[in-house]
Each structure stands twice: as structure tokens, then as C-alpha cells.
Design a protein around this motif. Structure first.
Motif, PDB file in Angstrom:
ATOM      1  N   LEU A  51     -31.608  25.352   2.096  1.00 28.01           N
ATOM      2  CA  LEU A  51     -31.265  24.307   3.064  1.00 28.01           C
ATOM      3  C   LEU A  51     -31.849  24.640   4.436  1.00 28.01           C
ATOM      4  N   GLY A  52     -31.843  25.938   4.777  1.00 24.85           N
ATOM      5  CA  GLY A  52     -32.445  26.338   6.045  1.00 24.85           C
ATOM      6  C   GLY A  52     -33.947  26.095   6.059  1.00 24.85           C
ATOM      7  N   VAL A  53     -34.578  26.235   4.889  1.00 29.19           N
ATOM      8  CA  VAL A  53     -36.035  26.091   4.815  1.00 29.19           C
ATOM      9  C   VAL A  53     -36.450  24.621   4.807  1.00 29.19           C
TER      10      VAL A  53
ATOM     11  N   GLN B  22     -30.633  32.396   6.106  1.00 28.63           N
ATOM     12  CA  GLN B  22     -30.804  30.970   6.402  1.00 28.63           C
ATOM     13  C   GLN B  22     -31.249  30.763   7.852  1.00 28.63           C
TER      14      GLN B  22
ATOM     15  N   ALA C 224     -34.942  31.259   8.774  1.00 23.10           N
ATOM     16  CA  ALA C 224     -35.895  30.464   7.992  1.00 23.10           C
ATOM     17  C   ALA C 224     -37.171  30.104   8.748  1.00 23.10           C
TER      18      ALA C 224
ATOM     19  N   LEU D 150     -28.279  27.921  -0.242  1.00 24.39           N
ATOM     20  CA  LEU D 150     -27.924  27.907   1.183  1.00 24.39           C
ATOM     21  C   LEU D 150     -29.153  28.237   2.025  1.00 24.39           C
TER      22      LEU D 150
ATOM     23  N   ARG E 137     -26.264  33.837   5.327  1.00 27.61           N
ATOM     24  CA  ARG E 137     -26.307  33.083   6.583  1.00 27.61           C
ATOM     25  C   ARG E 137     -27.416  33.609   7.492  1.00 27.61           C
TER      26      ARG E 137
ATOM     27  N   TYR F 139     -29.379  29.752  13.818  1.00 29.80           N
ATOM     28  CA  TYR F 139     -27.962  29.602  14.163  1.00 29.80           C
ATOM     29  C   TYR F 139     -27.092  30.079  13.008  1.00 29.80           C
TER      30      TYR F 139
END
Ligand SMILES: Nc1ncnc2c1ncn2[C@@H]1O[C@H](COP(=O)(O)OP(=O)(O)O)[C@@H](O)[C@H]1O
Ligand SMILES: [Mg+2]
Lengths: 275, 272
Positions: free
Chosen positions: B107-109, B159, B162, B104, B156, B86
Motif C-alpha cells: 500500500l505504501g508503494v 511502508q 517506500a 501493508l 510500518r 509517515y
């Protein structure tokens, strides 16, 4: 201002040893939770919670029950109200603005009705750690450790939710539950801080260290580590300086934490110019 | 391996059946049927407030439909789906936010993981690979707030990739980017689709930067919608019927311009 001789100082140090431990733990926890207070834009909420915490403590004093417990009840009521009614930043600020004078007024009323020594009275507003007795100190330390461990467990999702809420929520981070947990932890930390540095000065341990750390770093590791160190140095340094003189502890803590902030601002703006 | 060489996956990655959504007495869309297959690129077009973001939120399981259902991989959409990436509608990252580019992506991972905040070697390797994939290594260590819109958008994308998503949902990812960065970011997403068969739902005001990549268009307007290939949808008669008012579509040098669409008066971007 008079300073005592070294031998007396050491003796005093032994007497306040437990207070120092409590201050050290609070400095660390305050520095850590402060990072989230900044990320979630909650500085004003901290102030609001501390006034209700003060009212709770004052009520407990008047009723002759455990002051720390009273402080916690006040804190948690405020944290819950802010959490439930103030999901949006604008609502939150107006709710806090309404709660704050109410809490402070209640607290002053309870203190006015309290027949005991006046030293106790203002301690809740401006700090009183030396006069906190041993079982209470143990309680403060235990609460701080519970907050510390809980913070570490929710650290990553809470960071995600604080800094990147849309994606965090899409990735399944339970944002409402986290917000509830965070407000509870914040309420507990404020209650401990009120006992140690006083309701009016709580921000010096819950906001200033993190704000200072954010001036010099954007690393998600370095910011909490620095903030923790700043909180620790302010709290412990404040006590160590205070016991040698005749002034109360709080101004030492607030001054150290402010001085650290100033230095960080200076260093931060230097670094930006150099870049 | 391109999607056409891959074994065709008969089940759609995403399907919406009879989807309807409105707020208050305002219907955004209803009777929406949409199947998105593996490797397909769907552009969602429409003016402000036509419900594009709400549609993505329904796909993410964040927005309940008034009626109908959204299936992802054959199951009702739910929050936290591992195979869904997303890219939210862009917001300004405040300078002083304690995140660097690579954080950043991190955080997705692992951002959703509870427990002691210890970054494993695998996490770090995953982030490095993602940064390389979007060409963000050079600025990955700078504070997020100090990066340009195009640089932030690359991060983004990284991310969102991920968990190697099967479905990538992008909400106006080209907004406020200059032409060069629009091309770079859309090519990044398209390359992923070609190499991994990722299905893409791409919300945009302006179809031109992605016109050559789009398989089908979902065009929202006036509480109605039209679905079809760009050639089927971007026509005078189709859009005039959709808007309920005469609309003209001009094509020149591979660009499409829609003139006369009512919402074009409310915002200066020309749609499609
Ligand atoms: N949770 C909500 N509650 C009420 N109205 C909403 C909500 N979400 C979206 N809307 C309204 O629905 C309409 C469509 O919003 P959105 O999906 O964001 O449109 P778009 O992304 O196409 O600009 C807007 O008018 C918006 O105000
Ligand atoms: Mg939108």
C-alpha cells in the motif's frame, strides 16, 4: 415442492436467460463491493440504503414510472445522507437506525396505495427477478457493469483508505472524494439488488459472500476473487434451482450464500487450529 | 556514505516559521521555529495532549496552523508529499483484516495509484527490498492482525520508507513495544538516517531508547516548548522553567528520568 421434467426445465431456462445474466453480473459486483462493505464496516448501512431504495421503487410503482429509476433515487438519497451525516461510525449507525423504519414505512404506504397486483408488491421486499421485463434487465446489467468498472479504477486507493486511512491520507489519497464515490457505487448496487433479490435480503449478496471469503483468507487478491465467486454461485445457483420448482428465488439465493458462509467458517477455524 | 561525508545540504528539509496551533481556547504551542536538516534526528517529547501528533499532522499538511508556516523542501507542506514517510500513532490491527504484512508495505508503494489494480514486477521488487531492509521477510506473508506489535512496527517502517523519504515522521513508534523491540525499531530508523541522510522527527514519551541517536529535542509542555540538544534541554532549571514548577532530572547509566513533571501524574510513564 414439485420439479419439472428436463425438457420443460430447458425451455424455462431459455425464458429466464436474461435474468440469469443479470443475477450473474450482480453476484460478481455484489461480491466485489462486499469486500469494501466489510472493510469499511458498512453492513448496517447496506441494510439502511436498501429500505430507502425499496421506498423509492414503491413510489415509482405507485406513480407508474420506471421502478429501477425510483429504486436508484431512493438508494442514492440514503447513501448521500449516510455519507454526509455519518462520517463517524457511531453517528452513522444512529442515522441508519432512524432512516430504516422510515424508509420501510414509506414503502409499505406506497404499496398499500398501489392498486395493481399484489405479486408485484411483495416482489420489491423479497425478490422478483423473473417478473422484471427485458429493458429493465438491460438497465440492471448496465448499472452493474458501470459499478464494476468504477470499482476496479478506484480499487487500490479505496483499499488504502479503508484499511489504513491515516497513512493513505498523508500519501495524498483523496479520502472524501473516495468515500463519496464509494457511497454512490454502493447505492447503485443496492438498487440493482433490490430488484433482483428484494430489499430485505440484499445483505445475502452484498455482505455474506465477502464475510465468507474473509473467513478463509487474508490475501487482498484471494478475498475479492473468492467473494466474487461466492456471490456468483449464490445468485446463479439460486435461479437455476428456483426455476425447477415452485418456490421463489430469494430463499435459494440466501440459503446457498449462507451455506457457503458456514463452510468457510468451518474451513477457517480448521486452518487456524492447524497453524 | 555518512551524512557528514555527504555534501552538506544547506537548505533545511523542514522548517516551521512562527508556528502556532490551538483548539478552542486552548493553545498547544505558538511562536514555534524549527529547522530540520538532512540527516538530523529530532525527538519530540511531551505529555499526552501537548500537541505532538498535531505537530506531525501540520508537517504532513493535514492540519492547518493558526499562524505561521510549515515548509517542506522549501515549499508549503501539502498532503501526499512524495518524499515524506509517515508512521502513524499505533492502532490495533483487527484480526481478520484482509492484509498480510507484505500488503501493508505494498500500500505504501502503490496504494495511492488509481487504475486497474495490477501489481507490477517493479512494485513487487520494491516491496521485497523494503521487507529485507527491515528484516521482515520471515513474517511478511502472515496476516497483519496475527503479528506482534514489534513485527507490525517493522512493517510500518518499511511502508514509510517506500518512496525513499527525505523526511521520516514517526508518531510514538515505540509505544507498547518491549525493550528489545524498542531497540530494534529505533536502530532500524537510525540506520536509515545514517545511510541515506533521512531526517527524522520522532515523537516519543520516553527518550531513553533513542537518547544516543537524538541530535535535538523539542520538548512540549504547558503550552510552551524548548528546543536544544538533550544536554541543553534535559536539565533541572530548563524543565522547571518550562513546566513552571520544580522538576528534577536524574541521569544514571545513560538513562534520563524526569521527576515531578505535572503530567507524570496523569499517566504512569516517566517522561524523558
Ligand atoms: N482536530 C481537532 N479538533 C479539536 N481538538 C483537537 C483536534 N486534534 C487534536 N485536538 C486536541 O489537541 C490536543 C493535542 O492533541 P494531540 O496533538 O493528539 O496530542 P499528543 O499527540 O501530544 O497527545 C488534544 O487535547 C486534542 O484533543
Ligand atoms: Mg499523539
Amino acid at each position: 415442492m414439485t420439479f419439472v421434467d428436463p425438457a420443460t426445465y430447458l425451455q424455462l431456462l431459455g425464458l429466464v436467460q436474461n435474468s440469469i445474466i443479470a443475477a450473474a453480473v450482480l453476484g460478481i459486483v455484489g461480491g466485489l463491493i462486499g469486500v469494501f462493505v466489510m472493510q469499511r464496516d458498512m453492513a448496517f448501512a447496506v441494510h439502511g440504503i436498501s429500505e430507502l431504495s425499496f421506498a423509492g421503487a414503491a413510489a415509482a410503482l405507485l406513480l407508474g414510472i420506471n421502478v429501477v429509476a425510483g429504486s436508484i433515487v431512493g438508494s442514492l438519497i440514503a447513501a448521500a445522507l449516510i455519507g454526509v451525516l455519518g462520517a463517524k461510525a457511531r453517528d452513522r449507525n444512529s442515522i441508519i437506525g432512524v432512516l430504516m423504519p422510515f424508509g420501510l414505512g414509506l414503502g409499505i404506504l406506497f404499496l398499500a396505495l398501489y392498486p395493481g397486483r399484489s405479486g408485484n408488491k411483495f416482489g420489491l421486499l423479497t425478490g422478483q427477478i423473473i417478473s422484471v421485463d427485458l429493458p429493465q434487465l438491460g438497465l440492471l446489467i448496465a448499472i452493474s457493469i458501470v459499478v464494476l468498472v468504477s470499482l476496479l479504477v478506484v480499487w487500490r486507493p479505496l483499499t488504502f483508505d479503508s484499511l489504513d486511512p491515516e497513512v493513505a491520507s498523508a500519501r495524498g489519497v483523496p479520502s472524501r472524494a473516495l468515500s463519496f464515490v464509494f457511497m454512490t457505487l454502493l447505492g447503485l448496487t443496492v438498487a440493482v439488488s433490490v430488484q433482483i433479490i428484494g430489499a430485505l435480503l440484499v445483505l445475502a449478496l452484498l455482505v455474506t459472500p465477502a464475510a465468507a471469503a474473509l473467513r478463509v483468507s487474508s490475501s487482498p487478491v484471494l478475498v475479492p476473487v473468492l467473494s466474487m465467486i461466492f456471490g456468483f454461485v449464490s445468485a446463479v445457483g439460486g435461479i437455476l434451482l428456483a426455476i425447477g420448482g415452485s418456490l421463489p428465488i430469494s430463499p435459494y439465493i440466501t440459503t446457498i450464500s449462507f451455506a457457503i458462509y458456514l463452510v468457510c467458517r468451518l474451513v477457517g477455524s480448521r486452518a487456524k487450529v492447524a497453524r | 556514505m555518512t551524512p557528514s561525508e555527504a555534501l552538506p545540504d544547506p537548505a533545511p528539509v523542514l522548517s516551521i516559521r512562527g508556528g502556532a496551533l490551538g483548539f478552542g481556547d486552548r493553545a498547544l504551542w505558538s511562536g514555534l521555529d524549527l529547522d530540520v536538516s538532512q540527516g538530523e534526528f529530532i525527538a519530540v517529547l511531551g505529555g499526552n495532549g501537548t500537541g505532538k501528533t498535531s505537530l506531525l499532522r501540520a508537517m504532513l499538511g493535514e492540519q492547518k496552523l493558526d499562524s505561521g508556516e510549515v515548509l517542506v523542501d522549501g515549499h508549503p507542506a501539502h498532503r501526499g508529499h512524495r518524499r515524506m514517510g509517515y508512521i502513524p500513532q499505533q492502532k490495533i490491527v483487527a484480526p481478520g483484516t484482509p492484509l498480510r504484512g507484505r500488503d501493508l508495505v505494498m500500500l505504501g508503494v502503490n496504494g495511492q495509484r488509481f487504475g486497474p489494480p495490477i501489481t507490477t514486477r517493479d512494485d513487487r521488487a520494491a516491496v521485497d527490498a523494503l521487507l529485507t531492509a527491515v528484516g521482515a521477510e520471515t513474517f511478511a506473508d502472515r496476516p497483519l492482525g496475527s503479528l506482534s506489535g514489534g513485527e507490525q512496527q517493522r512493517l510500518r517502517v518499511a511502508q514509510a520508507l517506500a518512496d525513499d523519504p527525505k523526511l521520516l515522521l514517526c508518531d510514538e513508534p515505540l509505544m507498547s513495544l518491549d525493550l528489545q523491540h524498542q531497540r530494534a525499531v529505533s536502530e532500524l530508523i537510525d540506520r536509515r538516517r545514517q545511510q541515506h541522510g533521512t531526517a527524522v522527527v520522532f515523537v516519543t514519551h520516553d527518550i531513553n531508547p533513542v537518547l544516543s541517536m537524538v541530535d535535538r529535542v523539542l520538548y512540549l509542555a504547558q503550552g510552551r516548548f524548548t528546543i536544544g540538544t538533550p544536554d541543553e534541554v534535559l536539565r533541572d532549571d530548563v524543565l522547571s522553567r518550562l513546566y513552571g514548577t520544580p522538576v528534577e532530572v536524574f541521569r544514571s547509566r545513560g538513562r534520563v528520568v524526569v521527576v515531578g513533571a505535572p503530567e507524570a501524574e496523569h499517566h504512569h510513564e516517566v517522561i524523558a
